[in-house]
Design a protein around this motif. Structure first.
Motif, PDB file in Angstrom:
ATOM      1  N   ARG A 155       0.838  -1.195   0.000  1.00 49.05           N
ATOM      2  CA  ARG A 155       0.000   0.000   0.000  1.00 49.05           C
ATOM      3  C   ARG A 155       0.876   1.248   0.000  1.00 49.05           C
ATOM      4  O   ARG A 155       1.815   1.358   0.804  1.00 49.05           O
ATOM      5  CB  ARG A 155      -0.935   0.016   1.205  1.00 49.05           C
ATOM      6  CG  ARG A 155      -1.957   1.148   1.124  1.00 49.05           C
ATOM      7  CD  ARG A 155      -3.029   1.023   2.174  1.00 49.05           C
ATOM      8  NE  ARG A 155      -4.003   2.100   2.036  1.00 49.05           N
ATOM      9  CZ  ARG A 155      -5.032   2.282   2.859  1.00 49.05           C
ATOM     10  NH1 ARG A 155      -5.208   1.476   3.878  1.00 49.05           N
ATOM     11  NH2 ARG A 155      -5.878   3.281   2.673  1.00 49.05           N
ATOM     12  N   ARG A 204      -1.907   0.627  -9.670  1.00 49.10           N
ATOM     13  CA  ARG A 204      -2.993  -0.351  -9.537  1.00 49.10           C
ATOM     14  C   ARG A 204      -2.876  -1.468 -10.564  1.00 49.10           C
ATOM     15  O   ARG A 204      -3.234  -2.622 -10.291  1.00 49.10           O
ATOM     16  CB  ARG A 204      -4.345   0.357  -9.668  1.00 49.10           C
ATOM     17  CG  ARG A 204      -4.704   1.173  -8.437  1.00 49.10           C
ATOM     18  CD  ARG A 204      -6.013   1.920  -8.596  1.00 49.10           C
ATOM     19  NE  ARG A 204      -6.436   2.543  -7.352  1.00 49.10           N
ATOM     20  CZ  ARG A 204      -7.491   3.336  -7.234  1.00 49.10           C
ATOM     21  NH1 ARG A 204      -8.230   3.612  -8.299  1.00 49.10           N
ATOM     22  NH2 ARG A 204      -7.819   3.858  -6.055  1.00 49.10           N
ATOM     23  N   ALA A 244      -2.037  -1.065  -3.850  1.00 48.84           N
ATOM     24  CA  ALA A 244      -3.135  -0.229  -3.368  1.00 48.84           C
ATOM     25  C   ALA A 244      -2.559   1.163  -3.184  1.00 48.84           C
ATOM     26  O   ALA A 244      -1.526   1.322  -2.520  1.00 48.84           O
ATOM     27  CB  ALA A 244      -3.683  -0.766  -2.056  1.00 48.84           C
ATOM     28  N   LYS A 271      -6.112  -7.889  -7.731  1.00 49.52           N
ATOM     29  CA  LYS A 271      -6.459  -7.915  -6.311  1.00 49.52           C
ATOM     30  C   LYS A 271      -6.123  -9.260  -5.685  1.00 49.52           C
ATOM     31  O   LYS A 271      -5.640  -9.334  -4.542  1.00 49.52           O
ATOM     32  CB  LYS A 271      -7.945  -7.601  -6.129  1.00 49.52           C
ATOM     33  CG  LYS A 271      -8.313  -7.244  -4.692  1.00 49.52           C
ATOM     34  CD  LYS A 271      -7.546  -6.012  -4.211  1.00 49.52           C
ATOM     35  CE  LYS A 271      -7.944  -4.760  -4.974  1.00 49.52           C
ATOM     36  NZ  LYS A 271      -7.189  -3.578  -4.511  1.00 49.52           N
ATOM     37  N   LEU A 314      -7.667  -5.868   4.191  1.00 47.66           N
ATOM     38  CA  LEU A 314      -8.346  -4.716   3.605  1.00 47.66           C
ATOM     39  C   LEU A 314      -7.446  -3.479   3.672  1.00 47.66           C
ATOM     40  O   LEU A 314      -7.399  -2.677   2.731  1.00 47.66           O
ATOM     41  CB  LEU A 314      -9.655  -4.460   4.354  1.00 47.66           C
ATOM     42  CG  LEU A 314     -10.722  -3.608   3.660  1.00 47.66           C
ATOM     43  CD1 LEU A 314     -11.219  -4.300   2.401  1.00 47.66           C
ATOM     44  CD2 LEU A 314     -11.878  -3.324   4.605  1.00 47.66           C
ATOM     45  N   TRP A 317      -6.303  -2.932  -0.311  1.00 46.66           N
ATOM     46  CA  TRP A 317      -7.301  -2.022  -0.871  1.00 46.66           C
ATOM     47  C   TRP A 317      -6.908  -0.591  -0.532  1.00 46.66           C
ATOM     48  O   TRP A 317      -6.043  -0.355   0.303  1.00 46.66           O
ATOM     49  CB  TRP A 317      -8.687  -2.333  -0.307  1.00 46.66           C
ATOM     50  CG  TRP A 317      -9.401  -3.452  -1.015  1.00 46.66           C
ATOM     51  CD1 TRP A 317     -10.351  -3.342  -1.992  1.00 46.66           C
ATOM     52  CD2 TRP A 317      -9.230  -4.870  -0.802  1.00 46.66           C
ATOM     53  NE1 TRP A 317     -10.781  -4.592  -2.394  1.00 46.66           N
ATOM     54  CE2 TRP A 317     -10.111  -5.554  -1.685  1.00 46.66           C
ATOM     55  CE3 TRP A 317      -8.424  -5.638   0.038  1.00 46.66           C
ATOM     56  CZ2 TRP A 317     -10.210  -6.934  -1.744  1.00 46.66           C
ATOM     57  CZ3 TRP A 317      -8.504  -7.026  -0.014  1.00 46.66           C
ATOM     58  CH2 TRP A 317      -9.389  -7.657  -0.907  1.00 46.66           C
ATOM     59  N   ASP A 318      -7.562   0.389  -1.162  1.00 46.42           N
ATOM     60  CA  ASP A 318      -7.232   1.776  -0.873  1.00 46.42           C
ATOM     61  C   ASP A 318      -8.216   2.353   0.138  1.00 46.42           C
ATOM     62  O   ASP A 318      -9.057   1.648   0.697  1.00 46.42           O
ATOM     63  CB  ASP A 318      -7.174   2.611  -2.159  1.00 46.42           C
ATOM     64  CG  ASP A 318      -8.499   2.618  -2.911  1.00 46.42           C
ATOM     65  OD1 ASP A 318      -9.560   2.447  -2.267  1.00 46.42           O
ATOM     66  OD2 ASP A 318      -8.485   2.806  -4.143  1.00 46.42           O
ATOM     67  N   ALA A 367     -12.152   1.761   0.309  1.00 45.50           N
ATOM     68  CA  ALA A 367     -12.751   0.451   0.604  1.00 45.50           C
ATOM     69  C   ALA A 367     -13.722   0.566   1.779  1.00 45.50           C
ATOM     70  O   ALA A 367     -13.432   1.205   2.785  1.00 45.50           O
ATOM     71  CB  ALA A 367     -11.666  -0.570   0.916  1.00 45.50           C
ATOM     72  N   THR A 409     -17.372  -4.300   3.855  1.00 42.10           N
ATOM     73  CA  THR A 409     -17.514  -5.050   2.617  1.00 42.10           C
ATOM     74  C   THR A 409     -17.132  -6.517   2.804  1.00 42.10           C
ATOM     75  O   THR A 409     -16.376  -6.864   3.721  1.00 42.10           O
ATOM     76  CB  THR A 409     -16.618  -4.434   1.516  1.00 42.10           C
ATOM     77  OG1 THR A 409     -16.818  -5.145   0.306  1.00 42.10           O
ATOM     78  CG2 THR A 409     -15.144  -4.538   1.905  1.00 42.10           C
ATOM     79  N   ALA A 461     -15.565  -7.982   0.387  1.00 42.28           N
ATOM     80  CA  ALA A 461     -14.601  -8.125  -0.702  1.00 42.28           C
ATOM     81  C   ALA A 461     -13.468  -9.075  -0.353  1.00 42.28           C
ATOM     82  O   ALA A 461     -12.994  -9.822  -1.208  1.00 42.28           O
ATOM     83  CB  ALA A 461     -14.022  -6.751  -1.074  1.00 42.28           C
ATOM     84  N   THR A 501     -12.610 -12.364  -2.472  1.00 48.09           N
ATOM     85  CA  THR A 501     -11.296 -12.476  -3.104  1.00 48.09           C
ATOM     86  C   THR A 501     -10.582 -13.736  -2.659  1.00 48.09           C
ATOM     87  O   THR A 501      -9.958 -14.434  -3.473  1.00 48.09           O
ATOM     88  CB  THR A 501     -10.435 -11.231  -2.773  1.00 48.09           C
ATOM     89  OG1 THR A 501     -11.109 -10.060  -3.227  1.00 48.09           O
ATOM     90  CG2 THR A 501      -9.074 -11.322  -3.447  1.00 48.09           C
TER      91      THR A 501
END
Length: 228
Positions: A2, A21, A26, A153, A175, A179-180, A183, A187, A189, A193
């Motif tokens: 990140r 990306r 991220a 991802k 997360l 993720w950025d 996010a 979620t 996600a 994933t």
């Protein structure tokens, strides 16, 4: 990995974020010094791409702040200040690397990956764990010699798990790292994933769910049936 991009030219900042990306980073953007300091306080970044000439506290001020706090965040100065004395000053302020504008996106990516290996816990160039080989520089994954095609991802999540070397990583930490800032903390996600990643890697499963805690990479013989 990140990254925080501290850059006051919106077009350039957006272009750098888009390029990162594509390489499974991220990336967040701060357009001025005050915003950068606030985001560095709130989030745990692996690296900051720092323009020295920005509104508010300067890039130099931010570098001094990071050094003073003893953060693990690596500093890559990305700036038009290209004279030798300016580069020397940047390193004296605490920069881990220095890249001048104009620059090649590919070089920026390679330099960031190199910086990630110089963390408090050194990371090998290629991660090899339980038959899964993760090469961040080539963005390639092999399992038992077989090339695995992953989404950006999925690759980012697998890299975080692989770098933990069997340690448990919570969904919240995944997360945070993959993720950025946009996010949604609520979620699903991460679960989705992880599920897709398991299917891509195939059986026997090498990503284990630790109920109520998170996920880890484990030898197939000790891995429970996949859950989420």
């Amino acid at each position: 990995m990140r990254v925080l991009i501290v850059e006051d030219e919106p077009f350039l900042a957006d272009a750098v974020r888009a390029g990162l990306r594509l390489e499974a980073f991220a990336a967040d953007i701060a357009g001025d010094g005050d915003t950068a300091l606030e985001m560095l306080e709130l989030n745990d970044y692996d690296a900051v791409i720092l323009d020295r000439d920005i509104p508010g506290p300067s890039g130099d001020d931010i570098a001094r702040h990071l050094v003073a706090t003893g953060t693990r965040t690596r500093i890559l100065m990305l700036t038009a200040a290209d004279r030798l004395d300016e580069k020397v000053q940047g390193f004296e302020l605490g920069a881990d690397d220095y890249l001048t504008k104009p620059f090649a996106m590919r070089e920026l990516v390679v330099r960031l990956r190199a910086l990630s290996r110089r963390s408090d816990t050194p990371r090998p160039p290629v991660i090899d764990i339980h038959g899964v080989t993760i090469d961040p520089f080539r963005r390639e994954v092999h399992r038992d010699g077989r090339l695995i095609s992953l989404s950006r991802k999925q690759f980012a999540v697998l890299q975080v798990l692989g770098e933990a070397n069997g340690g448990v990583i919570s969904a919240e930490a995944l997360l945070e790292r993959a993720w950025d800032e946009n996010a949604d903390p609520f979620t699903n996600a991460v679960r989705i994933t992880i599920s897709g990643l398991r299917k891509r890697l195939g059986e026997p499963w090498v990503i284990e769910t630790v109920p109520g805690i998170g996920y880890r990479m484990a030898a197939p013989a000790t891995t429970a049936a996949p859950g989420s």
